[in-house]
Design a protein around this motif. Structure first.
Motif, PDB file in Angstrom:
ATOM      1  N   LYS A   5     -11.673  28.229  41.124  1.00 12.60           N
ATOM      2  CA  LYS A   5     -11.689  27.842  39.711  1.00 12.60           C
ATOM      3  C   LYS A   5     -11.877  26.330  39.600  1.00 12.60           C
ATOM      4  O   LYS A   5     -11.141  25.559  40.219  1.00 12.60           O
ATOM      5  N   HIS A   7     -12.003  23.311  36.798  1.00 10.64           N
ATOM      6  CA  HIS A   7     -11.635  23.029  35.416  1.00 10.64           C
ATOM      7  C   HIS A   7     -12.006  21.583  35.048  1.00 10.64           C
ATOM      8  O   HIS A   7     -11.435  20.634  35.583  1.00 10.64           O
ATOM      9  N   ASN A   8     -12.959  21.415  34.164  1.00  9.33           N
ATOM     10  CA  ASN A   8     -13.277  20.102  33.573  1.00  9.33           C
ATOM     11  C   ASN A   8     -13.389  18.984  34.614  1.00  9.33           C
ATOM     12  O   ASN A   8     -12.835  17.897  34.456  1.00  9.33           O
ATOM     13  N   THR A  23     -17.179  16.845  33.044  1.00 11.56           N
ATOM     14  CA  THR A  23     -16.408  18.008  32.576  1.00 11.56           C
ATOM     15  C   THR A  23     -17.060  19.346  32.926  1.00 11.56           C
ATOM     16  O   THR A  23     -17.359  20.160  32.061  1.00 11.56           O
ATOM     17  N   SER A  25     -16.981  23.050  34.409  1.00 16.07           N
ATOM     18  CA  SER A  25     -16.017  24.138  34.578  1.00 16.07           C
ATOM     19  C   SER A  25     -16.739  25.436  34.921  1.00 16.07           C
ATOM     20  O   SER A  25     -17.761  25.753  34.309  1.00 16.07           O
ATOM     21  N   GLU A  27     -15.929  29.520  37.297  1.00 14.88           N
ATOM     22  CA  GLU A  27     -15.127  30.303  38.220  1.00 14.88           C
ATOM     23  C   GLU A  27     -16.050  31.112  39.123  1.00 14.88           C
ATOM     24  O   GLU A  27     -17.160  31.472  38.721  1.00 14.88           O
ATOM     25  N   GLY A  60      -9.852  16.534  36.027  1.00 10.18           N
ATOM     26  CA  GLY A  60     -10.139  17.929  36.285  1.00 10.18           C
ATOM     27  C   GLY A  60      -9.394  18.482  37.493  1.00 10.18           C
ATOM     28  O   GLY A  60      -8.667  17.750  38.192  1.00 10.18           O
TER      29      GLY A  60
END
Length: 333
Positions: A5, A7-8, A23, A25, A27, A60
């Motif tokens: 994962k 994130h940002n 940023t 993001s 998965e 992040g």
């Protein structure tokens, strides 16, 4: 369930002056192959270095198997992440044998020689244990690099432009073989490339980066047939950027507030299509699997079309169908 994962994730250099990742993001599920594409400077290499632990993010989170590897406060060292890397230049130690190169990446296993034998058999190089890198072909060196990355049984395998130093014939063969090995092992993989043919042929999903931003994350089919931006559309094959006046010649109802693109492969010759125009053939080049035909319309617009037929010295009808044209709303500054 997602294994990796992001994130940002953001990263800049030159004390924040140059933002190379902005940023991002996404998965990635276990056992899937994700490809990252984009032009030079898009942030591809920075993204994988952040995942591998070779760079620290400005902001992040990188999370693997529900464990945070990178954040503003946490930084797990690269060798502790269980992330394998196959570099563009293979990065084999020239003074070490194949066996020694592969064993170098195995830290905790007791039966190292047994594991070396397993991965060499997997990549089709059993019996090469005593050879040195200079005694191997480029393709064999690439397989050794893959074996070394797979030997510690990584949770994620990253391949950074692994075929860029190979000729076209060898590259196509090796790409097919390497991804057969990856699927056989079930390892989760991230493949970085600037070659969109590579991306289309091996990916479960593809991320397109442009100037550090993630523009689209989708399957190969979705990216090819439903690109979100003109940049994404142009990455995956030759396209025509139509002006409103050009489309009027095809009797297409164009709007000034929209930009239009068509893949050159979507042109149809001498077929019943939704929109068409007559054209004069200017030249025909035989390209082996197809003919490359240059044409001129009555208004003087020039197009290059691929066809299985030779239309030398003819006036022809060219056209396209409504579902084949991409349209994007023009951005107003």
């Amino acid at each position: 369930m997602s294994l990796l994962k992001i994130h940002n994730l953001s990263k800049s250099f030159d004390n924040g002056k140059t933002k190379v990742l902005d940023t991002v993001s996404f998965e990635l599920e276990k056992g899937r192959v994700l490809t990252i594409v984009g032009e030079s400077g898009s942030g591809k290499t920075t993204l994988i270095r952040l995942i591998a632990g070779l760079e620290t993010p400005d902001d992040g989170i990188v999370e693997l198997n529900d464990t945070i590897l990178s954040s503003v406060d946490i930084m797990v060292r690269a060798e502790k992440r269980n992330v394998g890397l196959v570099f563009q230049d293979y990065a084999l130690f020239p003074h070490m044998t194949v066996q020694e190169n592969i064993m170098y990446g195995i830290h905790k296993q007791h039966d190292k020689k047994e594991r070396v034998a397993e991965v060499l058999e997997l990549v089709g190089l059993s019996g090469f244990e005593s050879r040195y890198p200079h005694q191997l072909s480029g393709g064999q060196q690439q397989r050794v690099a893959l074996a070394r990355a797979l030997a510690p049984r990584p949770e994620v395998l990253i391949l950074d432009e692994p075929f860029s130093n190979l000729d076209v014939i060898l590259k196509d063969q090796l790409r097919r073989e390497i991804f057969e090995i990856i699927h056989k092992t079930g390892v989760t993989a991230i493949f970085v490339t600037h070659d969109t043919d590579d991306a289309l042929s091996v990916s479960d999903s593809i991320i397109v980066l442009q100037k550090g931003k993630m523009i689209q994350n989708a399957t190969a089919f979705e990216l090819f047939n439903a690109p979100k931006t003109p940049y994404v559309a142009s990455l995956f094959s030759a396209v025509v950027n139509f002006t409103t006046k050009e489309l009027e010649e095809f009797r297409y109802p164009a709007s000034e507030s929209t930009s239009y693109m068509l893949r050159t492969s979507s042109f149809r010759i001498e077929e019943d299509t939704d929109y068409s125009v007559t054209a004069r053939v200017l030249s025909v080049l035989f390209m082996g699997a197809y003919y490359q035909i240059s044409v001129e319309t009555p208004q003087g617009n020039l197009y290059t079309i691929c066809s299985s037929n030779d239309y030398q010295n003819k006036n022809i009808t060219i056209g396209f169908n409504q579902p084949d044209i991409f349209h994007f709303e023009c951005q107003i500054n």
